[in-house]
Design a protein around this motif. Structure first.
Motif, PDB file in Angstrom:
ATOM      1  N   PHE A 264     -29.945  -5.170 -20.197  1.00 35.81           N
ATOM      2  CA  PHE A 264     -28.441  -4.632 -19.663  1.00 35.81           C
ATOM      3  C   PHE A 264     -28.645  -3.843 -18.600  1.00 35.81           C
ATOM      4  O   PHE A 264     -27.712  -3.811 -17.525  1.00 35.81           O
ATOM      5  CB  PHE A 264     -27.997  -3.808 -20.855  1.00 35.81           C
ATOM      6  N   CYS A 265     -29.602  -2.654 -18.605  1.00 35.82           N
ATOM      7  CA  CYS A 265     -29.569  -1.860 -17.544  1.00 35.82           C
ATOM      8  C   CYS A 265     -29.993  -2.488 -16.252  1.00 35.82           C
ATOM      9  O   CYS A 265     -29.398  -1.963 -15.119  1.00 35.82           O
ATOM     10  CB  CYS A 265     -30.562  -0.778 -17.781  1.00 35.82           C
ATOM     11  N   ALA A 266     -30.650  -3.295 -16.286  1.00 39.14           N
ATOM     12  CA  ALA A 266     -31.169  -4.071 -15.037  1.00 39.14           C
ATOM     13  C   ALA A 266     -30.030  -4.896 -14.468  1.00 39.14           C
ATOM     14  O   ALA A 266     -30.004  -5.269 -13.011  1.00 39.14           O
ATOM     15  CB  ALA A 266     -32.356  -5.138 -15.482  1.00 39.14           C
ATOM     16  N   THR A 267     -28.913  -5.159 -15.237  1.00 34.59           N
ATOM     17  CA  THR A 267     -27.984  -5.810 -14.695  1.00 34.59           C
ATOM     18  C   THR A 267     -26.456  -5.128 -14.462  1.00 34.59           C
ATOM     19  O   THR A 267     -25.331  -5.869 -14.175  1.00 34.59           O
ATOM     20  CB  THR A 267     -27.644  -7.018 -15.332  1.00 34.59           C
ATOM     21  N   THR A 268     -26.427  -4.059 -15.168  1.00 37.79           N
ATOM     22  CA  THR A 268     -25.378  -3.227 -15.075  1.00 37.79           C
ATOM     23  C   THR A 268     -25.220  -1.950 -14.331  1.00 37.79           C
ATOM     24  O   THR A 268     -26.177  -1.183 -14.179  1.00 37.79           O
ATOM     25  CB  THR A 268     -24.787  -2.947 -16.482  1.00 37.79           C
ATOM     26  N   THR A 269     -24.113  -1.884 -13.446  1.00 37.32           N
ATOM     27  CA  THR A 269     -23.920  -0.817 -12.455  1.00 37.32           C
ATOM     28  C   THR A 269     -22.668  -0.087 -13.016  1.00 37.32           C
ATOM     29  O   THR A 269     -21.704  -0.830 -13.376  1.00 37.32           O
ATOM     30  CB  THR A 269     -24.009  -0.838 -11.187  1.00 37.32           C
ATOM     31  N   ILE A 270     -22.631   1.339 -12.769  1.00 38.81           N
ATOM     32  CA  ILE A 270     -21.461   2.033 -12.889  1.00 38.81           C
ATOM     33  C   ILE A 270     -20.806   2.570 -11.716  1.00 38.81           C
ATOM     34  O   ILE A 270     -21.685   2.960 -10.830  1.00 38.81           O
ATOM     35  CB  ILE A 270     -21.626   3.203 -13.862  1.00 38.81           C
ATOM     36  N   ALA A 271     -19.715   2.180 -11.169  1.00 38.46           N
ATOM     37  CA  ALA A 271     -19.115   2.577  -9.873  1.00 38.46           C
ATOM     38  C   ALA A 271     -19.229   4.088  -9.750  1.00 38.46           C
ATOM     39  O   ALA A 271     -18.750   4.816 -10.743  1.00 38.46           O
ATOM     40  CB  ALA A 271     -17.875   2.125  -9.729  1.00 38.46           C
ATOM     41  N   ASP A 272     -19.593   4.853  -8.537  1.00 38.90           N
ATOM     42  CA  ASP A 272     -19.623   6.321  -8.398  1.00 38.90           C
ATOM     43  C   ASP A 272     -18.408   6.356  -7.370  1.00 38.90           C
ATOM     44  O   ASP A 272     -18.346   6.006  -6.294  1.00 38.90           O
ATOM     45  CB  ASP A 272     -20.987   6.489  -7.803  1.00 38.90           C
ATOM     46  N   PRO A 273     -17.414   7.101  -7.926  1.00 42.53           N
ATOM     47  CA  PRO A 273     -16.124   7.379  -7.248  1.00 42.53           C
ATOM     48  C   PRO A 273     -16.457   8.492  -5.853  1.00 42.53           C
ATOM     49  O   PRO A 273     -15.483   8.562  -5.342  1.00 42.53           O
ATOM     50  CB  PRO A 273     -15.408   8.009  -8.174  1.00 42.53           C
ATOM     51  N   ARG A 274     -17.709   8.629  -5.635  1.00 47.85           N
ATOM     52  CA  ARG A 274     -17.766   9.772  -4.378  1.00 47.85           C
ATOM     53  C   ARG A 274     -17.265   8.960  -3.132  1.00 47.85           C
ATOM     54  O   ARG A 274     -17.833   8.013  -2.861  1.00 47.85           O
ATOM     55  CB  ARG A 274     -18.959  10.326  -4.147  1.00 47.85           C
ATOM     56  N   ASN A 275     -16.547   9.689  -2.411  1.00 41.67           N
ATOM     57  CA  ASN A 275     -16.259   9.401  -0.985  1.00 41.67           C
ATOM     58  C   ASN A 275     -15.821  10.528  -0.220  1.00 41.67           C
ATOM     59  O   ASN A 275     -15.363  11.450  -0.607  1.00 41.67           O
ATOM     60  CB  ASN A 275     -15.065   8.457  -0.752  1.00 41.67           C
ATOM     61  N   ILE A 276     -15.877  10.229   1.275  1.00 45.67           N
ATOM     62  CA  ILE A 276     -15.417  11.398   2.039  1.00 45.67           C
ATOM     63  C   ILE A 276     -14.737  10.702   3.285  1.00 45.67           C
ATOM     64  O   ILE A 276     -14.925   9.826   3.650  1.00 45.67           O
ATOM     65  CB  ILE A 276     -16.592  12.340   2.277  1.00 45.67           C
ATOM     66  N   THR A 277     -13.863  11.324   3.812  1.00 41.89           N
ATOM     67  CA  THR A 277     -13.061  11.113   4.979  1.00 41.89           C
ATOM     68  C   THR A 277     -12.861  12.406   5.975  1.00 41.89           C
ATOM     69  O   THR A 277     -12.720  13.570   5.589  1.00 41.89           O
ATOM     70  CB  THR A 277     -11.563  10.684   4.723  1.00 41.89           C
ATOM     71  N   VAL A 278     -13.438  12.130   7.282  1.00 42.21           N
ATOM     72  CA  VAL A 278     -13.376  13.207   8.150  1.00 42.21           C
ATOM     73  C   VAL A 278     -12.363  12.838   9.351  1.00 42.21           C
ATOM     74  O   VAL A 278     -12.191  11.674   9.595  1.00 42.21           O
ATOM     75  CB  VAL A 278     -14.690  13.466   8.605  1.00 42.21           C
ATOM     76  N   THR A 279     -11.676  13.911   9.972  1.00 46.62           N
ATOM     77  CA  THR A 279     -10.725  13.449  11.041  1.00 46.62           C
ATOM     78  C   THR A 279     -11.225  14.374  12.235  1.00 46.62           C
ATOM     79  O   THR A 279     -11.773  15.376  12.210  1.00 46.62           O
ATOM     80  CB  THR A 279      -9.452  13.922  10.754  1.00 46.62           C
ATOM     81  N   PHE A 280     -11.139  13.756  13.481  1.00 46.06           N
ATOM     82  CA  PHE A 280     -11.501  14.553  14.657  1.00 46.06           C
ATOM     83  C   PHE A 280     -10.221  14.944  15.427  1.00 46.06           C
ATOM     84  O   PHE A 280      -9.036  13.972  15.419  1.00 46.06           O
ATOM     85  CB  PHE A 280     -12.384  13.504  15.452  1.00 46.06           C
ATOM     86  N   HIS A 281     -10.068  16.043  16.165  1.00 50.12           N
ATOM     87  CA  HIS A 281      -8.859  16.528  16.861  1.00 50.12           C
ATOM     88  C   HIS A 281      -9.328  16.633  18.294  1.00 50.12           C
ATOM     89  O   HIS A 281     -10.299  17.146  18.671  1.00 50.12           O
ATOM     90  CB  HIS A 281      -8.417  17.503  16.208  1.00 50.12           C
ATOM     91  N   SER A 282      -8.361  16.578  19.090  1.00 50.78           N
ATOM     92  CA  SER A 282      -8.634  16.772  20.457  1.00 50.78           C
ATOM     93  C   SER A 282      -8.339  18.497  20.810  1.00 50.78           C
ATOM     94  O   SER A 282      -8.993  18.914  21.928  1.00 50.78           O
ATOM     95  CB  SER A 282      -7.328  16.272  21.348  1.00 50.78           C
ATOM     96  N   ASP A 283      -7.739  19.304  19.972  1.00 51.71           N
ATOM     97  CA  ASP A 283      -7.847  20.617  20.030  1.00 51.71           C
ATOM     98  C   ASP A 283      -9.145  21.462  19.447  1.00 51.71           C
ATOM     99  O   ASP A 283      -9.947  20.528  19.141  1.00 51.71           O
ATOM    100  CB  ASP A 283      -6.562  21.289  19.720  1.00 51.71           C
ATOM    101  N   GLY A 284      -9.132  22.657  19.606  1.00 51.74           N
ATOM    102  CA  GLY A 284     -10.389  23.153  19.267  1.00 51.74           C
ATOM    103  C   GLY A 284     -10.346  23.695  17.833  1.00 51.74           C
ATOM    104  O   GLY A 284     -10.914  24.426  17.297  1.00 51.74           O
ATOM    105  N   GLY A 285      -9.117  23.631  17.455  1.00 47.47           N
ATOM    106  CA  GLY A 285      -8.762  24.322  15.800  1.00 47.47           C
ATOM    107  C   GLY A 285      -8.395  23.484  14.991  1.00 47.47           C
ATOM    108  O   GLY A 285      -7.856  23.863  13.840  1.00 47.47           O
ATOM    109  N   CYS A 286      -8.527  22.237  14.886  1.00 47.05           N
ATOM    110  CA  CYS A 286      -8.249  21.138  13.837  1.00 47.05           C
ATOM    111  C   CYS A 286      -6.652  20.973  13.427  1.00 47.05           C
ATOM    112  O   CYS A 286      -6.278  20.644  12.505  1.00 47.05           O
ATOM    113  CB  CYS A 286      -9.089  21.401  12.650  1.00 47.05           C
ATOM    114  N   ASP A 287      -6.008  21.477  14.283  1.00 39.93           N
ATOM    115  CA  ASP A 287      -4.619  21.577  14.399  1.00 39.93           C
ATOM    116  C   ASP A 287      -3.643  20.230  14.859  1.00 39.93           C
ATOM    117  O   ASP A 287      -2.557  19.966  14.448  1.00 39.93           O
ATOM    118  CB  ASP A 287      -3.778  22.746  14.662  1.00 39.93           C
ATOM    119  N   SER A 288      -4.160  19.793  15.897  1.00 42.76           N
ATOM    120  CA  SER A 288      -3.597  18.568  16.458  1.00 42.76           C
ATOM    121  C   SER A 288      -3.487  17.395  15.709  1.00 42.76           C
ATOM    122  O   SER A 288      -4.499  17.255  14.805  1.00 42.76           O
ATOM    123  CB  SER A 288      -4.178  18.293  17.987  1.00 42.76           C
ATOM    124  N   ASP A 289      -2.772  16.484  16.010  1.00 45.24           N
ATOM    125  CA  ASP A 289      -2.987  15.083  15.251  1.00 45.24           C
ATOM    126  C   ASP A 289      -4.213  14.629  15.366  1.00 45.24           C
ATOM    127  O   ASP A 289      -4.760  14.498  16.561  1.00 45.24           O
ATOM    128  CB  ASP A 289      -1.868  14.313  15.753  1.00 45.24           C
TER     129      ASP A 289
END
Length: 119
Positions: free
Chosen positions: A15-40
């Protein structure tokens, strides 16, 4: 995918060899043109499907002037930290963003060309 099993019998081992449990971890990063992470955001990058708690250095095309970056979203019970680098392949000056602390990495001189995350 995360395997959670302890072997106590042949049936459980199969059972263990054929079964996996989804891990919900994820991450999203955004890049900005200004120096303070404030611009779109000029660029948004999510974790690859095959990543498990860590993204090795990812190279990005810095044609937009990616001068600051932050963690826009993170689903992890323990840590959400990214290191952004001024050179490709994790080289050059490193600046860090922490979702639970200082969540803006800034580099006006060179901008960012790669990053790595732990989550």
């Amino acid at each position: 995918m995360l395997k959670i099993c302890s072997i106590r019998s042949l049936a459980l081992a199969i059972f263990c060899a054929t079964t996996t449990i989804a891990d919900p971890r994820n991450i999203t990063v955004t890049f900005h043109s200004d120096g303070g992470c404030d611009s779109d955001p000029t660029e948004t990058i999510g974790s690859p499907d095959n990543s498990l708690y860590y993204i090795d250095p990812v190279n990005i095309d810095n044609t937009y002037g990616l001068n600051s970056a932050k963690i826009a979203d993170c689903n992890s019970p323990t840590i959400c930290v990214c290191t952004f680098y001024t050179e490709r392949n994790g080289g050059g000056t490193a600046k860090q963003a922490d979702l639970y602390g200082d969540n803006c990495a800034s580099d006006w001189d060179y901008g960012f060309k790669s990053f790595a995350c732990a989550f």
